[in-house]
Design a protein around this motif. Sequence first.
Motif, PDB file in Angstrom:
ATOM      1  N   TRP A  28       0.813  -1.209   0.000  1.00  0.00           N
ATOM      2  CA  TRP A  28       0.000   0.000   0.000  1.00  0.00           C
ATOM      3  C   TRP A  28       0.854   1.270   0.000  1.00  0.00           C
ATOM      4  O   TRP A  28       0.508   2.272  -0.639  1.00  0.00           O
ATOM      5  N   ARG A  29       1.981   1.225   0.695  1.00  0.00           N
ATOM      6  CA  ARG A  29       2.819   2.424   0.823  1.00  0.00           C
ATOM      7  C   ARG A  29       3.858   2.554  -0.281  1.00  0.00           C
ATOM      8  O   ARG A  29       4.216   3.669  -0.674  1.00  0.00           O
ATOM      9  N   ARG A  30       4.337   1.433  -0.787  1.00  0.00           N
ATOM     10  CA  ARG A  30       5.441   1.500  -1.745  1.00  0.00           C
ATOM     11  C   ARG A  30       5.135   0.897  -3.105  1.00  0.00           C
ATOM     12  O   ARG A  30       5.959   0.960  -4.008  1.00  0.00           O
ATOM     13  N   GLY A  31       3.976   0.300  -3.260  1.00  0.00           N
ATOM     14  CA  GLY A  31       3.640  -0.345  -4.519  1.00  0.00           C
ATOM     15  C   GLY A  31       3.503   0.656  -5.658  1.00  0.00           C
ATOM     16  O   GLY A  31       3.115   1.817  -5.464  1.00  0.00           O
ATOM     17  N   SER A  32       3.814   0.186  -6.850  1.00  0.00           N
ATOM     18  CA  SER A  32       3.670   1.008  -8.049  1.00  0.00           C
ATOM     19  C   SER A  32       2.209   0.995  -8.490  1.00  0.00           C
ATOM     20  O   SER A  32       1.575  -0.056  -8.538  1.00  0.00           O
ATOM     21  N   GLY A  39      -9.532  -2.425 -14.981  1.00  0.00           N
ATOM     22  CA  GLY A  39      -9.690  -0.989 -15.163  1.00  0.00           C
ATOM     23  C   GLY A  39      -9.756  -0.210 -13.866  1.00  0.00           C
ATOM     24  O   GLY A  39      -9.812   1.026 -13.891  1.00  0.00           O
ATOM     25  N   ILE A  40      -9.733  -0.896 -12.724  1.00  0.00           N
ATOM     26  CA  ILE A  40      -9.837  -0.224 -11.432  1.00  0.00           C
ATOM     27  C   ILE A  40      -8.504   0.388 -11.019  1.00  0.00           C
ATOM     28  O   ILE A  40      -8.446   1.484 -10.473  1.00  0.00           O
ATOM     29  N   GLY A  41      -7.421  -0.311 -11.298  1.00  0.00           N
ATOM     30  CA  GLY A  41      -6.093   0.147 -10.910  1.00  0.00           C
ATOM     31  C   GLY A  41      -5.656  -0.465  -9.598  1.00  0.00           C
ATOM     32  O   GLY A  41      -6.472  -0.731  -8.706  1.00  0.00           O
ATOM     33  N   THR A  42      -4.361  -0.716  -9.487  1.00  0.00           N
ATOM     34  CA  THR A  42      -3.801  -1.347  -8.291  1.00  0.00           C
ATOM     35  C   THR A  42      -2.513  -0.651  -7.865  1.00  0.00           C
ATOM     36  O   THR A  42      -1.915   0.102  -8.620  1.00  0.00           O
ATOM     37  N   ARG A  43      -2.121  -0.937  -6.631  1.00  0.00           N
ATOM     38  CA  ARG A  43      -0.740  -0.728  -6.193  1.00  0.00           C
ATOM     39  C   ARG A  43      -0.131  -2.120  -6.099  1.00  0.00           C
ATOM     40  O   ARG A  43      -0.712  -3.009  -5.472  1.00  0.00           O
ATOM     41  N   SER A 221      -1.138 -14.138  -9.389  1.00  0.00           N
ATOM     42  CA  SER A 221      -1.878 -12.901  -9.204  1.00  0.00           C
ATOM     43  C   SER A 221      -2.494 -12.931  -7.820  1.00  0.00           C
ATOM     44  O   SER A 221      -3.221 -13.866  -7.489  1.00  0.00           O
ATOM     45  N   CYS A 222      -2.200 -11.920  -7.008  1.00  0.00           N
ATOM     46  CA  CYS A 222      -2.512 -11.992  -5.585  1.00  0.00           C
ATOM     47  C   CYS A 222      -3.294 -10.766  -5.142  1.00  0.00           C
ATOM     48  O   CYS A 222      -2.712  -9.695  -4.903  1.00  0.00           O
ATOM     49  N   ASP A 223      -4.605 -10.906  -5.065  1.00  0.00           N
ATOM     50  CA  ASP A 223      -5.474  -9.867  -4.520  1.00  0.00           C
ATOM     51  C   ASP A 223      -5.323  -9.939  -3.007  1.00  0.00           C
ATOM     52  O   ASP A 223      -5.983 -10.728  -2.331  1.00  0.00           O
ATOM     53  N   LEU A 224      -4.440  -9.110  -2.482  1.00  0.00           N
ATOM     54  CA  LEU A 224      -3.988  -9.267  -1.104  1.00  0.00           C
ATOM     55  C   LEU A 224      -5.112  -9.043  -0.094  1.00  0.00           C
ATOM     56  O   LEU A 224      -5.143  -9.697   0.954  1.00  0.00           O
ATOM     57  N   HIS A 261      -0.887  -7.377  -5.155  1.00  0.00           N
ATOM     58  CA  HIS A 261      -1.492  -6.065  -5.359  1.00  0.00           C
ATOM     59  C   HIS A 261      -2.669  -5.805  -4.432  1.00  0.00           C
ATOM     60  O   HIS A 261      -3.280  -6.725  -3.875  1.00  0.00           O
ATOM     61  N   LEU A 262      -2.949  -4.530  -4.293  1.00  0.00           N
ATOM     62  CA  LEU A 262      -4.141  -4.037  -3.618  1.00  0.00           C
ATOM     63  C   LEU A 262      -4.873  -3.123  -4.586  1.00  0.00           C
ATOM     64  O   LEU A 262      -4.261  -2.271  -5.240  1.00  0.00           O
ATOM     65  N   TYR A 263      -6.174  -3.293  -4.695  1.00  0.00           N
ATOM     66  CA  TYR A 263      -6.959  -2.448  -5.587  1.00  0.00           C
ATOM     67  C   TYR A 263      -7.136  -1.060  -4.970  1.00  0.00           C
ATOM     68  O   TYR A 263      -7.284  -0.912  -3.754  1.00  0.00           O
TER      69      TYR A 263
END
Length: 318
Positions: A28-32, A39-43, A221-224, A261-263
């Motif tokens: 959450w803090r350092r993800g790109s 289409g939602i976008g992630t970090r 693929s990891c929806d954390l 990733h986190l959405y």
Amino acid sequence: MATTFRPTDSGNPRHYEWQYLDLMREVWRRGSERIDRTGIGTRSLFGATMRFDLSEGRMPLITTKRVWWKTATREMLWFLTGETNIRPLLEQGVTIWSDWPLARYRRETGEDIAQGEFERRIVEDAGFAARWGDLGPVYGKQWVDWPTYEPAGEGLYREGQGINQVAQVVESLRTNPGSRRHIIEGWNVAELDRMALPPCHKTYQFHVAEGRLNGLLFQRSCDLALGVPFNLWSAALLQRMLAEQAGLEPGEFVWMGGDVHLYLNHAELVEEQLSREPAGDPRLAITRCPPSIFEYRISDFEVTDYHPQGAISAPIAV
């Protein structure tokens, strides 16, 4: 470089769940920030590892929010049947796979049907379920009936006997524990386009040492926030069942994530969960050992000392 989150800090034991929370905070803090398929976008970060001790009934069950472990267990038992239609899940009240066939139904028919009505029709109408409830050759199909082909003359091929990877792994654990081929693979390149969702938890490998079964899951693929808590439980559960069937003690479970990733629309979930501290020591007892790994029932599993904090909801990305 892969990031490893360990259950110890400076040699002192930490609650196993801090690995998960540390990884969530890091993403959450350092993800790109990236635009993704939905289409939602992630970090997102690439490459992470967590390790969990499964001895004495321990399980990586997240406590900072409620994880519906019975739902995840029913899903795993469904995988082991090789079934690809959501009807048997819906008959048990499990709705976690409804989004994909529902989206297809709405897209192809133009009918803006409510999810509850769609699920009711799947349960009550076998013909409707056959047409709209099937997910294609997803996880269970590949695990217990990986397709093979044999010559049928003049350059033609016909479908042969499917391969039951799970049964093969049970047999190899019993008869050849030192093998490096205890693998269950879901990523069938030839059939990806026919799947409602290509496998996220794609590769399982197992390792026997000193009478203990260790397991490793590679998840591409990891929806954390939403997926990984289920995946941790399910993979550890599969390892526990395999250990029991092979007459081994459960050892270490290693989780490896590719795109972690986190959405972006999960901000409230993330901030709330990161404000909580894990507690408790949940244990899983398997109360019956059936003749084969394909004969477990939901009533065979009992969890104790699980006192999670409240559920945190967030939308699933389809």
